[in-house]
Write a protein that holds these residues in place. Structure first.
Motif, PDB file in Angstrom:
ATOM      1  N   PRO A 172       0.775  -1.300  -0.062  1.00 53.46           N
ATOM      2  CA  PRO A 172       0.107  -0.202  -0.113  1.00 53.46           C
ATOM      3  C   PRO A 172       0.945   1.301   0.023  1.00 53.46           C
ATOM      4  CG  PRO A 172       0.297  -0.825   2.204  1.00 53.46           C
ATOM      5  CD  PRO A 172       1.018  -1.677   1.393  1.00 53.46           C
ATOM      6  N   GLU A 173       1.307   1.733  -1.249  1.00 53.62           N
ATOM      7  CA  GLU A 173       2.064   2.976  -1.212  1.00 53.62           C
ATOM      8  C   GLU A 173       1.194   4.158  -1.955  1.00 53.62           C
ATOM      9  OE1 GLU A 173       4.759   3.622   0.319  1.00 53.62           O
ATOM     10  OE2 GLU A 173       5.706   1.528   0.481  1.00 53.62           O
ATOM     11  N   GLY A 174      -0.108   3.669  -2.198  1.00 53.86           N
ATOM     12  CA  GLY A 174      -0.940   4.803  -2.463  1.00 53.86           C
ATOM     13  C   GLY A 174      -0.975   4.831  -3.965  1.00 53.86           C
ATOM     14  N   PHE A 199       8.277  -6.333   3.208  1.00 51.61           N
ATOM     15  CA  PHE A 199       9.275  -7.167   3.343  1.00 51.61           C
ATOM     16  C   PHE A 199      10.430  -6.578   4.334  1.00 51.61           C
ATOM     17  CE2 PHE A 199       7.451  -9.140  -0.569  1.00 51.61           C
ATOM     18  CZ  PHE A 199       7.230 -10.552  -0.171  1.00 51.61           C
ATOM     19  N   LYS A 200      10.687  -5.361   4.037  1.00 48.85           N
ATOM     20  CA  LYS A 200      11.864  -4.961   5.081  1.00 48.85           C
ATOM     21  C   LYS A 200      11.321  -4.772   6.183  1.00 48.85           C
ATOM     22  CE  LYS A 200      11.254   0.041   3.936  1.00 48.85           C
ATOM     23  NZ  LYS A 200      12.027   1.465   3.354  1.00 48.85           N
ATOM     24  N   GLN A 201       9.957  -4.467   6.732  1.00 50.44           N
ATOM     25  CA  GLN A 201       9.773  -4.734   8.032  1.00 50.44           C
ATOM     26  C   GLN A 201       9.551  -6.101   8.394  1.00 50.44           C
ATOM     27  OE1 GLN A 201       6.144  -1.292   7.385  1.00 50.44           O
ATOM     28  NE2 GLN A 201       6.276  -2.007   9.543  1.00 50.44           N
ATOM     29  N   THR A 232      14.104   3.039  -9.425  1.00 51.52           N
ATOM     30  CA  THR A 232      14.750   2.437  -8.483  1.00 51.52           C
ATOM     31  C   THR A 232      14.771   3.319  -7.100  1.00 51.52           C
ATOM     32  OG1 THR A 232      16.048   1.559 -10.502  1.00 51.52           O
ATOM     33  CG2 THR A 232      17.047   1.533  -8.239  1.00 51.52           C
ATOM     34  N   GLN A 233      14.723   2.570  -6.048  1.00 51.97           N
ATOM     35  CA  GLN A 233      14.912   3.140  -4.813  1.00 51.97           C
ATOM     36  C   GLN A 233      16.130   2.677  -4.080  1.00 51.97           C
ATOM     37  OE1 GLN A 233      11.361   2.215  -2.259  1.00 51.97           O
ATOM     38  NE2 GLN A 233      10.466   4.324  -3.111  1.00 51.97           N
ATOM     39  N   ILE A 234      16.947   3.417  -3.233  1.00 54.62           N
ATOM     40  CA  ILE A 234      17.680   3.010  -2.283  1.00 54.62           C
ATOM     41  C   ILE A 234      16.903   2.683  -0.823  1.00 54.62           C
ATOM     42  CG2 ILE A 234      19.957   3.286  -0.938  1.00 54.62           C
ATOM     43  CD1 ILE A 234      20.412   5.772  -2.957  1.00 54.62           C
ATOM     44  N   GLY A 481      13.787  11.514  -0.901  1.00 54.74           N
ATOM     45  CA  GLY A 481      13.326  10.351  -0.082  1.00 54.74           C
ATOM     46  C   GLY A 481      12.412  10.545   1.118  1.00 54.74           C
ATOM     47  N   GLY A 482      12.047   9.842   1.557  1.00 50.52           N
ATOM     48  CA  GLY A 482      11.098   9.783   2.731  1.00 50.52           C
ATOM     49  C   GLY A 482      10.752   8.468   3.490  1.00 50.52           C
ATOM     50  N   GLY A 483      10.614   8.544   4.675  1.00 47.53           N
ATOM     51  CA  GLY A 483      10.374   7.548   5.516  1.00 47.53           C
ATOM     52  C   GLY A 483       9.704   7.763   6.610  1.00 47.53           C
ATOM     53  N   SER A 484       9.772   6.887   7.551  1.00 51.44           N
ATOM     54  CA  SER A 484       9.066   6.898   8.850  1.00 51.44           C
ATOM     55  C   SER A 484       9.492   5.950   9.927  1.00 51.44           C
ATOM     56  CB  SER A 484       7.527   6.716   8.711  1.00 51.44           C
ATOM     57  OG  SER A 484       7.082   5.663   8.136  1.00 51.44           O
ATOM     58  N   ILE A 485       9.029   6.222  11.157  1.00 48.43           N
ATOM     59  CA  ILE A 485       9.272   5.198  12.119  1.00 48.43           C
ATOM     60  C   ILE A 485       7.945   4.231  11.951  1.00 48.43           C
ATOM     61  CG2 ILE A 485       9.256   4.802  14.731  1.00 48.43           C
ATOM     62  CD1 ILE A 485      11.960   5.774  13.699  1.00 48.43           C
ATOM     63  N   ARG A 486       7.974   3.031  12.273  1.00 47.18           N
ATOM     64  CA  ARG A 486       6.799   2.264  12.097  1.00 47.18           C
ATOM     65  C   ARG A 486       6.057   1.945  13.226  1.00 47.18           C
ATOM     66  NH1 ARG A 486       8.506   3.671   6.973  1.00 47.18           N
ATOM     67  NH2 ARG A 486      10.638   2.488   6.374  1.00 47.18           N
ATOM     68  N   ILE A 487       4.951   1.495  12.963  1.00 46.60           N
ATOM     69  CA  ILE A 487       3.994   1.023  14.060  1.00 46.60           C
ATOM     70  C   ILE A 487       4.757  -0.798  14.275  1.00 46.60           C
ATOM     71  CG2 ILE A 487       1.748   0.033  14.892  1.00 46.60           C
ATOM     72  CD1 ILE A 487       0.815   2.148  12.980  1.00 46.60           C
ATOM     73  N   GLY A 526      12.195   1.541  11.926  1.00 46.82           N
ATOM     74  CA  GLY A 526      11.863   2.528  10.884  1.00 46.82           C
ATOM     75  C   GLY A 526      12.842   2.524   9.801  1.00 46.82           C
ATOM     76  N   GLY A 527      12.637   3.387   8.914  1.00 49.14           N
ATOM     77  CA  GLY A 527      13.310   3.380   7.429  1.00 49.14           C
ATOM     78  C   GLY A 527      12.975   4.344   6.569  1.00 49.14           C
ATOM     79  N   VAL A 528      13.582   4.320   5.517  1.00 52.69           N
ATOM     80  CA  VAL A 528      13.469   5.389   4.716  1.00 52.69           C
ATOM     81  C   VAL A 528      13.756   4.846   3.171  1.00 52.69           C
ATOM     82  CG1 VAL A 528      15.734   6.024   4.807  1.00 52.69           C
ATOM     83  CG2 VAL A 528      14.403   7.737   4.087  1.00 52.69           C
TER      84      VAL A 528
END
Ligand code: ASP
Length: 591
Positions: A172-174, A199-201, A232-234, A481-487, A526-528
Motif C-alpha cells: 500500500p504505497e498509495g 518485506f523490509k519490515q 529504482t529506490q535505495i 527520499g522519505g520514510g518513517s518510524i513504523r508501528i 523505522g526506515g527510509v
C-alpha cells in the motif's frame, strides 16, 4: 584480439607503439593529401590518419566508410602537429596501415554527438544509438558510481543488502499496482512491488536490523518528467532506532555521496522544518531553500479595505522580490500571465513597487493608502527598491500558486544555481489526509507509519491533527527520499487500519501475515527510501529522470524502442485463462 588499446587510452608516452584499435566511425574528413577518421568507443575518441598517396587502396577504403561503421585499425602512434586540447587523446594520432571493416551500419537517424539533432522520442526509439553519445554515457557512469558508493557506504555502516520478491502481494504505497496473472494459479494475480515496504519490515522482525537494497519499484501512476512506472529506490530499514538515529545515519550517507560523487563538502547538520512551516512559508512540502523569499501572510493586514478580491479571500500572501521595483509593465504582465496559467491557478497578481525614493507604485492604489503599503512592506521586511508580489484566494490554492510564483522568481533572479545544494529534512508530517471525494482518511505516507507518541490521544477524537513520525529529505526543492518510524505493535496497527477504513476482514486479508509477524517479537523499527534515479539526475544536473535510465519509458508508459506494452497471443491468454473485455481487445488490435 580485437584491440590493444581503447580509443580513449593513448597518450604522448605511447608514441611509436604499433597499436590496434576497434570502434565506431564518428567522422571521416578528407583534407588535401590526408584522410582523418575519428574513431570512437565508450572510452573516448582517437584520430586516425591515412596518407592518401602512400597507400591508395587504404585511403579509398577509408573514404568509403560510413558513419557508425565498426572497424578495426592497426597503425603507429605519432605526435600530432596540431594538438587538440579538448580531448585526452588530443596529443596523438594513429598512422593507420591496416583497416578491417567489422560491420557496416545504416545511416543513424540522428547525429551521435554531444549536441545531437535528434528529439527525445527519436533518441528513445534508437536508445542504443543515443547511449553512444557522451552525455548519455556520462549519466549512466554516474549512476553506476553512485550505486557503488551507496553499497560501499552502507556496507561500512553494517547494513546488509537483501533481495526481496518482485512477484508479491499488493503493497500500500498509495498508487495503483501493476499486476501479473499467475498461470499456475488461474484467476489469481501477483502485484509488482510499489516498494519492498512489507518485506523490509518483516526482515526487521527476522532480526536483520540494518537492511538496504537498491531495488526496482513499480507504480501504475500518471507520469511526469520525474516519474517512471518502474524506478529504482535505495530502500533502507533499521531496528532499535528512533527518528533522530535515522536522520543522522542518512545524513551521513547523503554527505558521503555528495563528497564522493560531486566533490561537495556539506558542512553542519541539515536544517529541519516541520511540515506545517513548509506549507506556511513555502506552500509546498518540498521547499527549495537555496533562496529565502518566504511567504508573508497579509490576510489580516490587507482585507477589510473595500478591495473585493482581498475581502473575499481566505488567504492573502506576499513574497518580496529583492531589487525588483524597477520591473517594467511588460515584466509584470508576464508574471500576471504566469500566475494565471491553469497549472498555477491564480486569478490575478497584485504588485507593490517600493521605489528607491520611498514612494509606492501599485496595482491597487484605489483601495489602499501609502500607510497601508508601508505596513505591508514592513511586514515583509522589504527595503526601498524591492517589489511585493501578492496573491489572494482560497488558502490551499493560493499557497500552491504562490509557491509556483516564488520558484519562478527564484529562477528569474538566478537564485536556483544547479551547483548549489540545499538539503532539508521536512519532519512532523500529518499522519492522515482527508479525501472529500471518498469521505475518508488516507495515510499520508503509508499505513505502517507510527503516530507521534504525544499525539496518540488525538487518534480517536481528531485524527486529522495527529502528526506522524515521518520525514522527507528534500534537496533543492526535489523530494529525494522519505520514510518513517513504523508501528511495531499489532494492536496499534489494527487501529490504524480501522481509521483508514479497512474492515477487519480486509485488513486480515491484505496484511494478516504482517499482523501475525508482529506477534512474534517485532522490534521498534523505522526506515527510509530514496529515489535513486532522481538523485542521480540531481547530481547530473538533468531535469528528467529518463536521461539517467538506460531504457526508460515515455510519458504514456511506453517503451518506444521495443514497443511495450503490447498485445499477447490468444494462446498466451488461454494459458492464463484470461479473456479480454471487448473494448480492450479492440484497442489492443488498433495499437
Ligand atoms: N516505502 C516507502 C516509500 O517507498 C519508504 C519508506 O517508508 O521507507 O515511499
Amino acid at each position: 584480439m580485437y584491440r590493444t588499446h581503447t580509443c580513449g587510452e593513448l597518450r604522448i608516452a605511447d608514441i611509436d607503439k604499433t597499436v590496434t584499435l576497434s570502434g565506431w566511425v564518428q567522422r571521416v574528413r578528407n583534407l588535401g593529401g590526408m584522410t582523418f577518421v575519428d574513431l570512437r568507443d565508450r572510452y573516448g575518441i582517437s584520430q586516425l590518419v591515412i596518407n592518401n598517396e602512400a597507400d591508395d587502396k587504404l585511403s579509398q577504403d577509408v573514404r568509403n566508410l560510413g558513419r557508425e561503421y565498426v572497424v578495426q585499425v592497426t597503425g603507429k602512434v605519432a605526435e600530432r602537429s596540431s594538438k587538440n586540447n579538448k580531448i585526452p587523446t588530443g596529443d596523438i594520432e594513429v598512422m593507420a596501415t591496416d583497416l578491417k571493416v567489422l560491420n557496416t551500419s545504416d545511416l543513424p537517424p540522428f547525429t551521435i554527438e554531444d549536441d545531437t539533432d535528434g528529439g527525445e522520442e527519436l533518441r528513445m526509439k534508437y536508445r542504443y544509438l543515443d547511449l553512444r553519445r557522451n552525455p548519455a554515457r556520462k549519466a549512466l557512469e554516474l549512476r553506476h558510481k553512485m550505486a557503488l558508493e551507496v553499497r560501499n557506504y552502507m556496507d561500512g555502516e553494517g547494513f546488509m543488502e537483501v533481495e526481496t520478491p518482485v512477484l508479491m502481494k499488493s503493497t500500500p504505497e498509495g498508487a495503483r499496482d501493476f499486476v501479473v496473472p499467475s498461470r499456475m494459479n488461474p484467476g489469481q494475480f501477483y502485484a509488482l512491488p510499489q516498494s519492498p515496504q512489507v518485506f523490509k519490515q518483516l526482515l526487521m522482525v527476522a532480526g536483520y536490523d540494518r537492511y538496504f537494497q537498491i531495488v526496482k519499484c513499480f507504480r501504475d501512476e500518471d507520469l511526469r518528467a520525474d516519474r517512471q512506472p518502474e524506478f529504482t529506490q535505495i530502500d533502507c530499514e533499521m531496528s532499535f532506532v528512533d527518528q533522530e538515529d535515522i536522520l543522522n545515519t542518512f545524513e551521513g550517507m547523503t554527505k558521503h555521496l555528495f563528497k564522493s560523487l560531486r566533490g561537495v563538502e556539506m558542512e553542519g547538520d541539515f536544517p529541519r522544518m516541520p511540515y506545517a512551516d513548509a506549507m506556511k512559508y513555502y506552500g509546498s512540502d518540498k521547499p527549495d531553500i537555496r533562496f529565502d523569499m518566504r511567504f508573508v501572510d497579509l490576510t489580516a493586514a490587507a482585507s477589510g479595505k473595500g478591495f473585493k478580491v482581498f475581502d473575499d479571500a481566505g488567504y492573502i500572501g506576499a513574497i518580496c522580490a529583492k531589487g525588483c521595483a524597477t520591473y517594467s509593465r511588460k515584466e509584470l504582465d508576464q508574471l500576471t500571465d504566469f500566475v494565471k496559467r491553469p497549472q498555477v491557478g491564480a486569478q490575478g497578481l497584485v504588485y507593490v513597487k517600493y521605489n528607491e525614493d520611498g514612494s509606492f507604485k501599485t496595482s491597487v492604489d484605489k483601495f489602499f493608502s501609502a500607510g497601508d503599503f508601508k505596513a505591508w512592506v514592513d511586514r515583509c521586511g522589504a527595503k526601498p527598491g524591492d517589489l511585493l508580489l501578492i496573491l489572494a484566494g482560497s488558502e490551499k490554492r493560493t499557497l500552491t500558486a504562490l509557491c509556483e510564483l516564488r520558484l519562478e522568481m527564484g529562477t528569474r533572479l538566478g537564485l536556483r544555481n544547479k551547483n548549489k545544494f540545499a538539503p532539508l529534512w521536512v519532519v512532523d508530517f500529518p499522519l492522515l489526509e482527508w479525501d472529500d471525494e471518498t469521505a475518508r482518511y488516507y495515510a499520508m505516507h503509508h499505513p505502517f507509519t507510527s503516530p507521534k507518541e504525544e499525539d496518540f490521544e488525538l487518534l480517536d477524537s481528531e485524527p486529522g491533527n495527529v502528526r506522524a513520525n515521518a520525514y522527507d529529505l528534500v534537496i533543492n526543492g526535489v523530494e529525494i527520499g522519505g520514510g518513517s518510524i513504523r508501528i511495531h505493535n499489532d494492536e496499534l496497527q489494527q487501529k490504524m487500519f480501522k481509521i483508514l477504513g479497512f474492515t477487519e476482514e480486509e485488513a486480515e486479508n491484505q496484511f494478516g501475515f504482517l499482523m501475525n509477524a508482529f506477534k512474534y517479537g517485532a522490534p521498534p523499527h523505522g526506515g527510509v527510501a530514496f529515489g535513486f534515479d532522481r538523485w542521480v539526475s540531481l547530481f547530473a544536473g538533468l531535469d528528467s529522470i529518463r536521461e539517467v535510465i538506460a531504457f526508460p519509458k515515455n510519458n504514456a508508459g511506453r517503451d518506444v524502442m521495443n514497443d511495450a506494452p503490447s498485445a499477447i497471443s490468444d494462446a498466451q491468454l488461454n494459458e492464463l485463462r484470461l479473456e479480454l473485455r471487448k473494448e480492450a481487445a479492440k484497442k489492443a488490435k488498433e495499437e
